[in-house]
Design a protein around this motif. Structure first.
Motif, PDB file in Angstrom:
ATOM      1  N   ALA A   1       0.836  -1.204   0.000  1.00 31.11           N
ATOM      2  CA  ALA A   1       0.000   0.000   0.000  1.00 31.11           C
ATOM      3  C   ALA A   1       0.869   1.252   0.000  1.00 31.11           C
ATOM      4  O   ALA A   1       0.611   2.209  -0.748  1.00 31.11           O
ATOM      5  CB  ALA A   1      -0.919  -0.007   1.225  1.00 31.11           C
ATOM      6  N   PHE A   2       1.907   1.252   0.827  1.00 27.59           N
ATOM      7  CA  PHE A   2       2.807   2.400   0.873  1.00 27.59           C
ATOM      8  C   PHE A   2       3.492   2.607  -0.479  1.00 27.59           C
ATOM      9  O   PHE A   2       3.603   3.755  -0.957  1.00 27.59           O
ATOM     10  CB  PHE A   2       3.867   2.200   1.955  1.00 27.59           C
ATOM     11  N   ASP A   3       3.958   1.534  -1.097  1.00 26.50           N
ATOM     12  CA  ASP A   3       4.651   1.651  -2.387  1.00 26.50           C
ATOM     13  C   ASP A   3       3.746   2.246  -3.460  1.00 26.50           C
ATOM     14  O   ASP A   3       4.192   3.047  -4.294  1.00 26.50           O
ATOM     15  CB  ASP A   3       5.164   0.286  -2.833  1.00 26.50           C
ATOM     16  N   ARG A   4       2.470   1.863  -3.434  1.00 28.01           N
ATOM     17  CA  ARG A   4       1.531   2.426  -4.419  1.00 28.01           C
ATOM     18  C   ARG A   4       1.356   3.923  -4.204  1.00 28.01           C
ATOM     19  O   ARG A   4       1.317   4.703  -5.166  1.00 28.01           O
ATOM     20  CB  ARG A   4       0.184   1.702  -4.332  1.00 28.01           C
ATOM     21  N   LEU A   5       1.263   4.339  -2.949  1.00 30.19           N
ATOM     22  CA  LEU A   5       1.143   5.776  -2.656  1.00 30.19           C
ATOM     23  C   LEU A   5       2.394   6.533  -3.077  1.00 30.19           C
ATOM     24  O   LEU A   5       2.321   7.601  -3.690  1.00 30.19           O
ATOM     25  CB  LEU A   5       0.915   5.990  -1.164  1.00 30.19           C
ATOM     26  N   ARG A   6       3.558   5.982  -2.742  1.00 33.08           N
ATOM     27  CA  ARG A   6       4.813   6.667  -3.034  1.00 33.08           C
ATOM     28  C   ARG A   6       5.022   6.849  -4.532  1.00 33.08           C
ATOM     29  O   ARG A   6       5.646   7.831  -4.970  1.00 33.08           O
ATOM     30  CB  ARG A   6       5.980   5.891  -2.426  1.00 33.08           C
ATOM     31  N   ALA A   7       4.483   5.937  -5.322  1.00 29.77           N
ATOM     32  CA  ALA A   7       4.634   6.044  -6.769  1.00 29.77           C
ATOM     33  C   ALA A   7       3.808   7.184  -7.352  1.00 29.77           C
ATOM     34  O   ALA A   7       4.074   7.651  -8.459  1.00 29.77           O
ATOM     35  CB  ALA A   7       4.225   4.725  -7.429  1.00 29.77           C
ATOM     36  N   GLU A   8       2.822   7.664  -6.595  1.00 28.47           N
ATOM     37  CA  GLU A   8       1.887   8.671  -7.118  1.00 28.47           C
ATOM     38  C   GLU A   8       2.000  10.025  -6.433  1.00 28.47           C
ATOM     39  O   GLU A   8       1.700  11.060  -7.050  1.00 28.47           O
ATOM     40  CB  GLU A   8       0.455   8.144  -6.982  1.00 28.47           C
ATOM     41  N   PHE A   9       2.441  10.039  -5.165  1.00 28.93           N
ATOM     42  CA  PHE A   9       2.399  11.284  -4.396  1.00 28.93           C
ATOM     43  C   PHE A   9       3.775  11.654  -3.846  1.00 28.93           C
ATOM     44  O   PHE A   9       4.654  10.812  -3.701  1.00 28.93           O
ATOM     45  CB  PHE A   9       1.405  11.145  -3.236  1.00 28.93           C
ATOM     46  N   ASN A  10       3.917  12.940  -3.498  1.00 27.74           N
ATOM     47  CA  ASN A  10       5.175  13.464  -2.990  1.00 27.74           C
ATOM     48  C   ASN A  10       4.892  14.714  -2.144  1.00 27.74           C
ATOM     49  O   ASN A  10       4.368  15.702  -2.667  1.00 27.74           O
ATOM     50  CB  ASN A  10       6.090  13.833  -4.161  1.00 27.74           C
ATOM     51  N   PRO A  11       5.223  14.652  -0.839  1.00 26.47           N
ATOM     52  CA  PRO A  11       5.769  13.523  -0.090  1.00 26.47           C
ATOM     53  C   PRO A  11       4.662  12.689   0.548  1.00 26.47           C
ATOM     54  O   PRO A  11       3.501  13.102   0.575  1.00 26.47           O
ATOM     55  CB  PRO A  11       6.587  14.221   0.998  1.00 26.47           C
ATOM     56  N   ILE A  12       5.041  11.533   1.116  1.00 28.99           N
ATOM     57  CA  ILE A  12       4.123  10.751   1.917  1.00 28.99           C
ATOM     58  C   ILE A  12       4.273  11.199   3.368  1.00 28.99           C
ATOM     59  O   ILE A  12       5.375  11.219   3.914  1.00 28.99           O
ATOM     60  CB  ILE A  12       4.402   9.240   1.799  1.00 28.99           C
TER      61      ILE A  12
END
Length: 497
Positions: free
Chosen positions: A124-135
Motif C-alpha cells: 500500500a505504501f509503495d503504491r502511494l509513493r509512486a503517485e504522491f510526494n511527499p508521503i
C-alpha cells in the motif's frame, strides 16, 4: 515551479494522544500550499471512527481528514489496516478496506500472519509513493513499546522500510516532557535513533520563551534538533480521531440556543457526524446518557454504534430508551443515524449472531422498520436528495444489517443517485438514516433546526467552507511555531515557497 522529490516524513509519538494526527494533517496542508502533492499514510489504525472511500471501502477517519487537508480523495492505501474494537479484547480487522474477521488482541498480535500483513502494508505504501510526494506518515501510540518491536507494523519498522525522516512529537501539557522525549530516544535501537531527525513539542500553554532552556536540554540529551514548540490551541477545529476527545465535550444543556443532545453510547462510532452541529453558532451540542439532561434537549440524536444490540439493551436498562420515547411524545425531535436508525425501529434481529449472543431485541418503536443483522458490511459513498428536495447532498454508509419498512404509509427519507432509497420518516420530528455525514449538508441542518429558530437570526452554516478555513488556520499555526526551513532541509530539498 518544479518540485524536488521529498523523502517520506513520519510523525511518531512519545505516547498516544500527543497530537500526531493533527500535526500530520497540518503538514499535509502545508505541503499542498507549497506546491507539492502530499498523501497521508498510517499502516495500522485502531479507531471506531471510520470513513467510506470513493470506491466503497473503509479506512480510519483520521486518514480521511488528512487526505482532505492534502486536497485529494482518500483511499485504502492510506490506511491498509483498521482495527475496530468490538469489546475490550476483540477487534474487527479491516484489511485494505474490507472486513477480514474478528480477532482477539492476542491472536492479532501473536498470530502467524504478521508477514502477510507486513507485505500488504508495504505494498500500500509503495503504491502511494509512486503517485504522491511527499508521503506524510503517522505512527501509532508510542514508538518506545520495545516489547512489541518484533510485531510492530506501524512505527519504526515502517519508517525503516519507507526510509522516512522521523519527527518525534511529545505532549508537554501532560508534564514530564523532557523525560518522555529522552526516555523514548534511549529505548530505541541505535539504528532506529538515526532515523529520528527532529523533535516537536506540542500543546504548550503559556509563555514559550520560558521553555528555551528546556529546548536546549532536550537537544543536548538527545542530539536531535527541536524543530518547534507548538502552543495549545482551542480556536482551530479539526475532526478528532479517538473517542477520548469526547471527554472534552459538553455534557449538559444551556439556555439561549437550540439544544441538541447526542445519546452517549458505550460502543459509539463515527461521532464526527456531529462536528458540524458543534460548530454551528445556532446550536448547543452536548453528549449525555442522563435522562434528565436528555429531557432538556430540543433535538435528540441516537448515533452510530459498533454494537447495536448491546447498546440498545443498555438504553433500555438505564431508562434512556423510555426518556427518548417520552421526549418525542412531548414534541421533541428524534433522529437516528446508522445503528441509531436501527434502534428507532420496531425490532433488531441477529439470527446469525453477527454482533453477539443476543438473538433479537425490540426497538424504540418510533419508526416502522425492522432490521436483520447480516455478515457482509456495506461501505460506500453516496450522493442523494433529502426529504423530497432537489439539492444534491453527499455522505457515506458503513453498516452491517438490512432494514425493511414495515408500514405501507411510511415516507422514504432519501433518494440516492442510483434511484435506490435510504431511511424513513414518520413526520418532521422523527427520521432515521444509514448515511453518515448527512448533517454535513446545509439543507438537512436547516430542516432539523427550522422548528426552533424563530428567535434566532443567523446565516446557514457552510461546513465545507468552515473545514477549509480550519485546515488553513492549522497550517498557519504550525508555520508560525515550527521551522519549515529546517523541515525541508531534513527532507533533502531546497526551501521553495
Amino acid at each position: 515551479m518544479s518540485k524536488h522529490t521529498l523523502c517520506p516524513i513520519m510523525f511518531a509519538g512519545t505516547g498516544s494522544d500527543v497530537g500526531k494526527s493533527v500535526v500530520a494533517a497540518a503538514f499535509c496542508r502545508i505541503f499542498l500550499q507549497d506546491g507539492y502533492r502530499p498523501a497521508p499514510f498510517k499502516a495500522q489504525n485502531m479507531a471506531l471512527n471510520s470513513y467510506a472511500t470513493p470506491d466503497g471501502l473503509e479506512i480510519g477517519r483520521a486518514q480521511a481528514v488528512q487526505a482532505e487537508a492534502a486536497g485529494i480523495p482518500c483511499s485504502t492505501d492510506m490506511n491498509p489496516i483498521l482495527l475496530k474494537p468490538t469489546s475490550d479484547r476483540v477487534c474487527q480487522v479491516v484489511l485494505n478496506g474490507k472486513v477480514a474477521g474478528n480477532k482477539s488482541a492476542a491472536d492479532y498480535f501473536n498470530g502467524t500472519d504478521r508477514d502477510r500483513l507486513r507485505k500488504e502494508v508495504h505494498a500500500a505504501f509503495d503504491r502511494l509513493r509512486a503517485e504522491f510526494n511527499p508521503i506524510v506518515i503517522e505512527g501509532a501510540g508510542s514508538i518506545a513499546e520495545v516489547n512489541l518491536r518484533s510485531r510492530d507494523l506501524v512505527n519504526m519498522p515502517m519508517a525503516q522500510y519507507a526510509k522516512a525522516a522521523v519527527i518525534l512529537v511529545a505532549d508537554i501539557d501532560r508534564g514530564g516532557v523532557i523525560a518522555s522525549v529522552y526516555g523514548t530516544m534511549m529505548l530505541l535501537s541505535e539504528e532506529e535513533r538515526k532515523l529520528v531527525k527532529g523533535i516537536i513539542i506540542n500543546k504548550f500553554r503559556g509563555d514559550i520563551s520560558l521553555f528555551t532552556d528546556g529546548v536546549k536540554i532536550i537537544e543536548e540529551l538527545c542530539r536531535v534538533p527541536v524543530l518547534g514548540v507548538i502552543p495549545y490551541f482551542k480556536d482551530i477545529h479539526i475532526e478528532a480521531e479517538d473517542s477520548v476527545m469526547l471527554d472534552l465535550k459538553s455534557r449538559s444543556a444551556i439556555d439561549g440556543k437550540v439544544n441538541v443532545v447526542v445519546v452517549l453510547l458505550r460502543h459509539m462510532s463515527n461521532f464526527t457526524d456531529f462536528d458540524v452541529l458543534e460548530r454551528d453558532e445556532r446550536v448547543h451540542l452536548f453528549y449525555s446518557n442522563n435522562v434528565e439532561e436528555i429531557a432538556k434537549a430540543d433535538i435528540i440524536i441516537i448515533p452510530g454504534t459498533k454494537s447495536t444490540l448491546a447498546d440498545l439493551y443498555e438504553l433500555r436498562k438505564n431508562g434512556v430508551a423510555s426518556a427518548i420515547i417520552r421526549a418525542y411524545r412531548d414534541g421533541k425531535t428524534v433522529v437516528g443515524i446508522c445503528g441509531g436508525y436501527q434502534m428507532l425501529g420496531m425490532e433488531v434481529c441477529d439470527p446469525h449472531h453477527v454482533e453477539g449472543k443476543i438473538d433479537a431485541l425490540p426497538g424504540l418503536g418510533l419508526l416502522p422498520v425492522r432490521t436483520t443483522m447480516q455478515g457482509e458490511k456495506v461501505t460506500k459513498q453516496v450522493t442523494f436528495t433529502f426529504g423530497g428536495g432537489k439539492a444534491e447532498c453527499k455522505g457515506y454508509e458503513i453498516h452491517m444489517g438490512e432494514t425493511e419498512i414495515t408500514a405501507s404509509n411510511a415516507s422514504t427519507l432519501n433518494i440516492l443517485a442510483d434511484g435506490s432509497t435510504d431511511g424513513v420518516q414518520v413526520d418532521n420530528r422523527c427520521f432515521g438514516t444509514y448515511i453518515h455525514g448527512i448533517l454535513d449538508n446545509a439543507v438537512v441542518i436547516d430542516h432539523l433546526l427550522t422548528p426552533y429558530l424563530s428567535q434566532l437570526e443567523t446565516r446557514t452554516f457552510d461546513y465545507n467552507e468552515f473545514k477549509e478555513e480550519q485546515y488553513n488556520k492549522l497550517a498557519a499555526h504550525i508555520r508560525q511555531h515550527v521551522s519549515m526551513e529546517k523541515v525541508y532541509e531534513i527532507l533533502d530539498v531546497r526551501y521553495e515557497i
